[in-house]
Design an enzyme around this catalytic site. Structure first.
Site, PDB file in Angstrom:
ATOM      1  N   GLU A  81     -28.459 -12.339 -11.029  1.00  0.00           N
ATOM      2  CA  GLU A  81     -27.617 -13.323 -11.708  1.00  0.00           C
ATOM      3  C   GLU A  81     -28.492 -14.328 -12.436  1.00  0.00           C
ATOM      4  O   GLU A  81     -27.986 -15.306 -12.972  1.00  0.00           O
ATOM      5  CB  GLU A  81     -26.673 -14.007 -10.732  1.00  0.00           C
ATOM      6  CG  GLU A  81     -27.356 -14.768  -9.626  1.00  0.00           C
ATOM      7  CD  GLU A  81     -26.365 -15.574  -8.821  1.00  0.00           C
ATOM      8  OE1 GLU A  81     -26.168 -15.224  -7.664  1.00  0.00           O
ATOM      9  OE2 GLU A  81     -25.796 -16.542  -9.351  1.00  0.00           O
ATOM     10  N   CYS A 113     -24.163 -13.417  -6.260  1.00  0.00           N
ATOM     11  CA  CYS A 113     -25.019 -12.859  -5.198  1.00  0.00           C
ATOM     12  C   CYS A 113     -24.534 -11.521  -4.690  1.00  0.00           C
ATOM     13  O   CYS A 113     -25.230 -10.857  -3.918  1.00  0.00           O
ATOM     14  CB  CYS A 113     -25.076 -13.825  -4.020  1.00  0.00           C
ATOM     15  SG  CYS A 113     -25.666 -15.444  -4.487  1.00  0.00           S
ATOM     16  N   HIS A 235     -24.734 -12.912   3.741  1.00  0.00           N
ATOM     17  CA  HIS A 235     -25.389 -13.573   2.609  1.00  0.00           C
ATOM     18  C   HIS A 235     -25.764 -14.986   3.063  1.00  0.00           C
ATOM     19  O   HIS A 235     -24.939 -15.696   3.649  1.00  0.00           O
ATOM     20  CB  HIS A 235     -24.436 -13.626   1.412  1.00  0.00           C
ATOM     21  CG  HIS A 235     -24.917 -14.559   0.347  1.00  0.00           C
ATOM     22  ND1 HIS A 235     -26.160 -14.439  -0.215  1.00  0.00           N
ATOM     23  CD2 HIS A 235     -24.334 -15.652  -0.223  1.00  0.00           C
ATOM     24  CE1 HIS A 235     -26.334 -15.412  -1.095  1.00  0.00           C
ATOM     25  NE2 HIS A 235     -25.241 -16.158  -1.124  1.00  0.00           N
TER      26      HIS A 235
HETATM   27  P1  HMG Z   1     -24.735 -31.786   0.888  1.00  0.00           P
HETATM   28  O1  HMG Z   1     -23.308 -31.953   0.468  1.00  0.00           O
HETATM   29  O2  HMG Z   1     -25.743 -32.719   0.338  1.00  0.00           O
HETATM   30  O3  HMG Z   1     -24.916 -31.756   2.456  1.00  0.00           O
HETATM   31  O4  HMG Z   1     -25.220 -30.345   0.483  1.00  0.00           O
HETATM   32  P2  HMG Z   1     -23.885 -32.158   3.615  1.00  0.00           P
HETATM   33  O5  HMG Z   1     -23.662 -33.609   3.566  1.00  0.00           O
HETATM   34  O6  HMG Z   1     -22.678 -31.227   3.594  1.00  0.00           O
HETATM   35  O7  HMG Z   1     -24.820 -31.820   4.871  1.00  0.00           O
HETATM   36  C1  HMG Z   1     -25.180 -30.516   5.139  1.00  0.00           C
HETATM   37  C2  HMG Z   1     -25.195 -30.333   6.655  1.00  0.00           C
HETATM   38  O8  HMG Z   1     -26.286 -31.110   7.195  1.00  0.00           O
HETATM   39  C3  HMG Z   1     -23.934 -30.847   7.356  1.00  0.00           C
HETATM   40  O9  HMG Z   1     -23.669 -29.973   8.431  1.00  0.00           O
HETATM   41  C4  HMG Z   1     -24.364 -32.209   7.905  1.00  0.00           C
HETATM   42  O10 HMG Z   1     -23.630 -32.626   9.026  1.00  0.00           O
HETATM   43  C5  HMG Z   1     -25.806 -31.885   8.281  1.00  0.00           C
HETATM   44  P3  HMG Z   1     -22.236 -29.209   8.554  1.00  0.00           P
HETATM   45  O11 HMG Z   1     -21.232 -30.270   8.655  1.00  0.00           O
HETATM   46  O12 HMG Z   1     -22.084 -28.415   7.256  1.00  0.00           O
HETATM   47  O13 HMG Z   1     -22.389 -28.339   9.732  1.00  0.00           O
HETATM   48  N1  HMG Z   1     -26.681 -33.058   8.386  1.00  0.00           N
HETATM   49  C6  HMG Z   1     -27.618 -33.197   9.342  1.00  0.00           C
HETATM   50  N2  HMG Z   1     -27.956 -32.404  10.379  1.00  0.00           N
HETATM   51  C7  HMG Z   1     -28.988 -32.826  11.178  1.00  0.00           C
HETATM   52  N3  HMG Z   1     -29.664 -33.978  10.972  1.00  0.00           N
HETATM   53  C8  HMG Z   1     -29.358 -34.793   9.946  1.00  0.00           C
HETATM   54  C9  HMG Z   1     -28.302 -34.421   9.074  1.00  0.00           C
HETATM   55  N4  HMG Z   1     -27.737 -34.970   7.966  1.00  0.00           N
HETATM   56  C10 HMG Z   1     -26.750 -34.125   7.554  1.00  0.00           C
HETATM   57  N5  HMG Z   1     -30.041 -35.928   9.733  1.00  0.00           N
HETATM   58  C11 HMG Z   1     -24.530 -28.042   0.206  1.00  0.00           C
HETATM   59  C12 HMG Z   1     -24.906 -29.134   1.189  1.00  0.00           C
HETATM   60  C13 HMG Z   1     -24.599 -26.711   0.895  1.00  0.00           C
HETATM   61  C14 HMG Z   1     -23.121 -28.287  -0.301  1.00  0.00           C
HETATM   62  C15 HMG Z   1     -25.530 -28.083  -0.995  1.00  0.00           C
HETATM   63  O14 HMG Z   1     -26.813 -27.741  -0.549  1.00  0.00           O
HETATM   64  C16 HMG Z   1     -25.142 -27.171  -2.127  1.00  0.00           C
HETATM   65  O15 HMG Z   1     -24.379 -27.529  -3.001  1.00  0.00           O
HETATM   66  N6  HMG Z   1     -25.727 -25.922  -2.151  1.00  0.00           N
HETATM   67  C17 HMG Z   1     -25.463 -24.950  -3.185  1.00  0.00           C
HETATM   68  C18 HMG Z   1     -24.167 -24.201  -2.953  1.00  0.00           C
HETATM   69  C19 HMG Z   1     -24.198 -23.285  -1.779  1.00  0.00           C
HETATM   70  O16 HMG Z   1     -25.227 -22.901  -1.280  1.00  0.00           O
HETATM   71  N7  HMG Z   1     -22.995 -22.848  -1.321  1.00  0.00           N
HETATM   72  C20 HMG Z   1     -22.873 -21.929  -0.229  1.00  0.00           C
HETATM   73  C21 HMG Z   1     -21.633 -21.040  -0.305  1.00  0.00           C
HETATM   74  S1  HMG Z   1     -21.466 -20.254  -1.908  1.00  0.00           S
HETATM   75  C22 HMG Z   1     -22.607 -18.952  -1.874  1.00  0.00           C
HETATM   76  O17 HMG Z   1     -23.111 -18.616  -0.853  1.00  0.00           O
HETATM   77  C23 HMG Z   1     -22.945 -18.319  -3.172  1.00  0.00           C
HETATM   78  C24 HMG Z   1     -24.273 -18.717  -3.801  1.00  0.00           C
HETATM   79  O18 HMG Z   1     -25.334 -18.100  -3.101  1.00  0.00           O
HETATM   80  C25 HMG Z   1     -24.298 -18.327  -5.273  1.00  0.00           C
HETATM   81  C26 HMG Z   1     -23.917 -16.918  -5.664  1.00  0.00           C
HETATM   82  O19 HMG Z   1     -23.063 -16.257  -5.115  1.00  0.00           O
HETATM   83  O20 HMG Z   1     -24.457 -16.519  -6.688  1.00  0.00           O
HETATM   84  C27 HMG Z   1     -24.512 -20.208  -3.773  1.00  0.00           C
END
Ligand code: HMG
Length: 389
Positions: A81, A113, A235
């Protein structure tokens, strides 16, 4: 009796550089626990300026060619991709770099992906039609989000090459598959953009919906029972997602979610993704590589695969690990690919992140950075120039 078809060999390559999440956290002030525990990421692979999906894909495929030769390969399916051309398939460059014969069909597939799983299933179809053929499937991606965005911590880069053949040495892929498609805008990259756009929380929800949808269809197609699987390769956009997905599946199926059970099911699939980052199409198969390299003997045991691609398309399917598979693993090379990366500091990473070719059609050479077997030497007259090192 139906013939046995599946993954006969698997090899991977990753980028030249590695950025530890501690360096990113030092830069942006994030509490490191959010990266190490919250999303489950330790470091990310960063490609050199003279690496791209072609050099990574060729580096992943070359050991497979060295072991099995080229004679039986009549098709290359390149899933990505992060494509480098809107018309020409990246696999055509790879075809030339690894010395495949002209009597080959080469094509590129895209659905975020999920693309590599489509490639694997199409490969199985081709081999079923002509069991004398082998198909080379290459999943290669560079994951890039904007600097300072929430997605930045989930970037990565890697390529997995798989040889699909009859009587596979590693994993026999089974029917049926559970399928799921939903038109959602959770993650996308318009043609004019270098970095993906994403609604992070929406994307997690869309992924979990797809877990339900694929499992529902898989069960309706008379698939295996959940308890039969030795492990689950999900994934992994970040490794914590595998834990979230498995918890969701267990809940959906009416089970209690015991943390130890979840760790037993997915823990050994995360070792490579946690230090490489999101490699999009390659991610689920890096999960398989990590599992096979680390688990106690899995001979004869079924393993589940959940492939998700934003947008979204997903597939749940099973593979049975073949007796004797351990003799065919590339555990040492896999470890070397990861340990051989050069650490880069935040400033160096930022420079690489912002690196692009001018679009003026002139001659532009890349700095010599990669120690991999192939490099992107530059661009001239809008043509990419690749070299074998
Ligand atoms: P964010 O919004 O900055 O993070 O980004 P958050 O506030 O949701 O925190 C993440 C986790 O860390 C949470 O845990 C917090 O509690 C924890 P959860 O509630 O999810 O279990 N946390 C802590 N833990 C321990 N100590 C601390 C601490 N502080 C917070 N101090 C987000 C997270 C994944 C949204 C961001 O990284 C993002 O936008 N990533 C890109 C999108 C993505 O990966 N999506 C996944 C599903 S889609 C997919 O898999 C397809 C993809 O691969 C693309 C494709 O298909 O081509 C992306």
């Amino acid at each position: 009796m139906s013939i046995s078809i599946g993954i006969h060999d698997l090899s991977f390559a990753t980028g030249q550089f590695v950025l530890p999440h501690t360096a990113l956290a030092d830069h942006n002030g994030t509490e490191i626990g959010k990266y190490h525990v919250g999303i489950g990421q330790e470091s990310m692979s960063v490609p050199a300026a003279d690496e791209d999906i072609v050099t990574l894909g060729a580096a992943a495929a070359a050991p497979i060619i060295a072991r099995h030769g080229t004679d039986r390969i009549r098709t290359v399916v390149f899933a990505t991709e992060s494509s480098i051309d809107q018309a020409k398939a990246a696999g055509v460059y790879v075809h030339s770099l690894i010395g495949l014969g002209s009597a080959t069909r080469v094509v590129e597939l895209k659905q975020a992906c999920y693309g590599a799983t489509a490639a694997l299933q199409f490969a199985i179809g081709l081999v079923r039609r002509d069991p004398a053929q082998e198909v080379l499937v290459i999943a290669s991606d560079v994951s890039k989000y904007e600097l300072e965005s929430p997605g930045e911590a989930t970037q990565g880069a890697a390529a997995v090459a798989m040889l699909v053949a009859t009587n596979p040495a590693l994993v026999r892929i089974e029917d049926p598959s559970g399928l799921f498609t939903a038109d959602v805008m959770d993650f996308w990259r318009p043609n004019y953009r270098d970095a993906a756009l994403v609604d992070g929380q929406e994307s997690i929800g869309a992924y979990l919906q797809a877990v339900e949808g694929t499992w529902k269809d898989y069960a309706e197609q008379d698939g295996r029972r959940l308890e039969e699987f030795a492990a689950f390769c999900y994934h992994q956009p970040f490794t914590k997602m595998a834990y979230k997905a498995h918890r969701h599946l267990l809940n959906y199926c009416g089970y209690d979610t015991d943390n130890d059970d979840i760790t037993r099911a997915v823990g050994q699939t995360t070792a490579y993704n946690t230090v490489i980052g999101n490699s999009y199409t390659a991610s689920v198969y890096l999960g398989l590589a990590a599992l096979l390299d680390q688990a106690d003997d899995l001979s004869g045991r079924p393993v589940a695969f959940l492939s998700y691609g934003s947008g979204s398309v997903a597939e749940f399917f099973a593979g049975t690990v073949v007796a004797g598979y351990r003799e065919h693993l590339r555990t040492k090379a896999n470890r070397e690919a990861i340990e051989g990366r050069t650490p880069v500091d935040y400033a160096g990473y930022r420079e690489l992140h912002e690196w692009t070719f001018p679009t003026d059609g002139g001659d532009h050479a890349t700095p010599e950075q990669t120690t991999g077997p192939f490099r992107l030497a530059g661009i001239s007259g809008h043509k990419r120039i690749y070299q074998t090192r």
